[in-house]
Design an enzyme around this catalytic site. Structure first.
Site, short mmCIF file in Angstrom:
data_model
loop_
_atom_site.label_atom_id
_atom_site.label_comp_id
_atom_site.label_asym_id
_atom_site.label_seq_id
_atom_site.Cartn_x
_atom_site.Cartn_y
_atom_site.Cartn_z
N ASN A 196 0.87 -1.18 0.00
CA ASN A 196 0.00 0.00 0.00
C ASN A 196 0.90 1.23 0.00
O ASN A 196 1.51 1.55 1.03
CB ASN A 196 -0.88 -0.05 1.27
CG ASN A 196 -1.70 1.22 1.44
OD1 ASN A 196 -1.80 2.04 0.54
ND2 ASN A 196 -2.30 1.37 2.62
N TRP A 197 0.98 1.88 -1.14
CA TRP A 197 1.88 3.03 -1.25
C TRP A 197 1.31 4.29 -0.62
O TRP A 197 2.00 5.28 -0.48
CB TRP A 197 2.22 3.29 -2.73
CG TRP A 197 3.31 2.39 -3.25
CD1 TRP A 197 3.70 1.18 -2.73
CD2 TRP A 197 4.17 2.64 -4.37
NE1 TRP A 197 4.74 0.66 -3.47
CE2 TRP A 197 5.05 1.54 -4.49
CE3 TRP A 197 4.27 3.67 -5.30
CZ2 TRP A 197 6.03 1.45 -5.49
CZ3 TRP A 197 5.25 3.59 -6.30
CH2 TRP A 197 6.11 2.49 -6.38
N LYS A 198 0.03 4.27 -0.28
CA LYS A 198 -0.60 5.45 0.33
C LYS A 198 -0.35 6.69 -0.55
O LYS A 198 -0.31 6.56 -1.77
CB LYS A 198 -0.10 5.64 1.77
CG LYS A 198 -0.21 4.35 2.58
CD LYS A 198 0.05 4.55 4.04
CE LYS A 198 -0.08 3.20 4.76
NZ LYS A 198 0.01 3.31 6.20
N HIS A 219 -9.43 1.42 5.02
CA HIS A 219 -8.15 1.56 5.71
C HIS A 219 -8.34 2.53 6.89
O HIS A 219 -9.09 3.50 6.79
CB HIS A 219 -7.09 2.09 4.73
CG HIS A 219 -5.71 2.05 5.33
ND1 HIS A 219 -5.27 3.01 6.21
CD2 HIS A 219 -4.70 1.15 5.21
CE1 HIS A 219 -4.04 2.69 6.60
NE2 HIS A 219 -3.67 1.56 6.00
N GLU A 249 -6.65 4.87 7.95
CA GLU A 249 -6.39 6.28 7.65
C GLU A 249 -7.60 6.92 7.00
O GLU A 249 -7.88 8.10 7.20
CB GLU A 249 -5.13 6.39 6.78
CG GLU A 249 -3.88 6.15 7.61
CD GLU A 249 -2.69 5.58 6.86
OE1 GLU A 249 -2.68 5.62 5.62
OE2 GLU A 249 -1.76 5.08 7.53
N GLU A 297 -5.38 -4.84 10.69
CA GLU A 297 -4.32 -3.84 10.88
C GLU A 297 -4.58 -3.08 12.18
O GLU A 297 -5.36 -2.12 12.19
CB GLU A 297 -4.30 -2.85 9.72
CG GLU A 297 -4.00 -3.48 8.38
CD GLU A 297 -3.40 -2.46 7.42
OE1 GLU A 297 -2.28 -2.68 6.99
OE2 GLU A 297 -4.05 -1.44 7.14
N GLY A 345 2.73 2.14 10.80
CA GLY A 345 3.76 3.17 10.65
C GLY A 345 4.49 3.51 11.94
O GLY A 345 5.19 4.51 12.01
N SER A 362 3.40 -2.19 10.37
CA SER A 362 4.85 -2.26 10.57
C SER A 362 5.46 -3.60 10.16
O SER A 362 6.38 -4.11 10.82
CB SER A 362 5.21 -1.92 12.03
OG SER A 362 4.90 -0.57 12.30
N GLY A 414 2.90 -1.22 4.24
CA GLY A 414 2.93 0.20 3.89
C GLY A 414 4.36 0.64 3.56
O GLY A 414 4.87 0.41 2.46
N GLY A 415 5.02 1.25 4.54
CA GLY A 415 6.34 1.85 4.33
C GLY A 415 7.33 0.93 3.64
O GLY A 415 8.08 1.36 2.75
P1 PGA Z 1 2.96 0.25 7.58
O1 PGA Z 1 1.50 0.48 6.98
O2 PGA Z 1 3.47 -1.06 7.01
O3 PGA Z 1 3.76 1.43 7.13
O4 PGA Z 1 2.82 0.16 9.06
C1 PGA Z 1 0.59 -0.59 6.83
C2 PGA Z 1 -0.71 -0.09 6.27
O5 PGA Z 1 -1.20 0.96 6.68
O6 PGA Z 1 -1.31 -0.76 5.39
#
Ligand code: PGA
Length: 249
Positions: free
Chosen positions: A12-14, A97, A99, A166, A172, A211, A232-233
């Site tokens: 997930n590149w956000k 998600h 966010e 999640e 993150g 994470s 994500g990251g």
């Molecule tokens: P993260 O994000 O791996 O940077 O913690 C995961 C996500 O929000 O899908």
């Protein structure tokens, strides 16, 4: 891992990625050419979808959106429909998600309606659920996730549904739940899906997200009912992401 389901490793590149970052997708497509499994998915920002689709054509890498509107088209400035994402080359869409739930006030009911839209457009929904730190500390994580699942998943989701657990406090932050906590939650989600969807619940892939890094991925691979990860990251750099992919081979 489980039992007859092809694992899914999703990035997930956000809100990250410019055209120059397409090189990362090119590298992932190249590096995964001879890997029969896991299934690999990148969800770049929508601005990169069409270019990414050209790069991934004929490769094993699939693409997804990060959200969609519930209508197929219309007066919704700034929004994208599931049909548009499919047209641009997406096969999946992430929905609900944390966010989006936090920054856009998305409710589980809205997520369910969006999931209908995704299915209408032929996209496979990845429905995200997860608790806050306070909810976990209060012993409410299972109940909260159970309620999110019940309200977010459409009654007949078809074979492509994916659920991502999640924990919000793990996203993150570099903090992760223990393998025992993830195992408990994934067993619970599997059983709730069985109650809600019958035998269809056994086919839903359950991802852990929050994470996920190359350094901790082995912990998640080893857990029953963890059928992949949502990253994500660590999905932004092909070398990091491919280490995670390889752990699910
Ligand atoms: P993260 O994000 O791996 O940077 O913690 C995961 C996500 O929000 O899908």
């Amino acid at each position: 891992m489980t039992d007859g389901l092809v694992p899914l490793v999703a990035g997930n590149w956000k809100m990250n990625g410019l055209r120059r970052d397409l090189d990362e997708i090119r590298a992932i497509a190249g590096a995964s050419a001879h890997l029969p499994r896991p299934e690999i998915l990148i969800c770049p920002p929508a601005t990169l979808l069409m270019a990414a689709a050209e790069i991934c054509a004929g490769t094993a890498v699939r693409l997804g959106g990060q959200d969609c509107h519930n209508e197929p088209s219309g007066m919704h400035t700034g929004d994208l429909s599931a049909e548009m994402l499919a047209d641009a080359g997406a096969a999946y869409v992430i929905l609900g998600h944390s966010e989006r739930r936090a920054e856009h006030g998305e409710t589980s009911e809205e997520v369910r309606i969006k999931a209908h839209a995704a299915l209408r457009a032929g996209l496979m929904p990845i429905i995200c659920v997860g608790e806050t730190r306070a909810e976990r500390e209060a012993g409410e994580a299972l109940a909260l996730v159970g309620a999110q699942l019940k309200a977010s998943i459409p009654p007949h989701p078809g074979p492509g549904l994916v659920v991502a657990y999640e924990p919000i406090w793990a996203i993150g932050t570099g903090h992760t739940p223990t393998p025992t906590e993830v195992a408990e939650m994934h067993t619970f989600i599997r059983s709730e899906l069985g109650i809600g969807l019958g035998v269809g619940g056994t086919k839903v892939r359950l991802l852990y997200g929050g994470s996920v890094r190359s350094e901790n991925v082995k912990e998640w691979v080893a857990i029953d009912n963890v059928n992949g990860v949502l990253v994500g990251g660590a999905s932004l750099k092909s070398a990091d992401f491919m280490q995670i992919v390889k752990a699910f081979q």
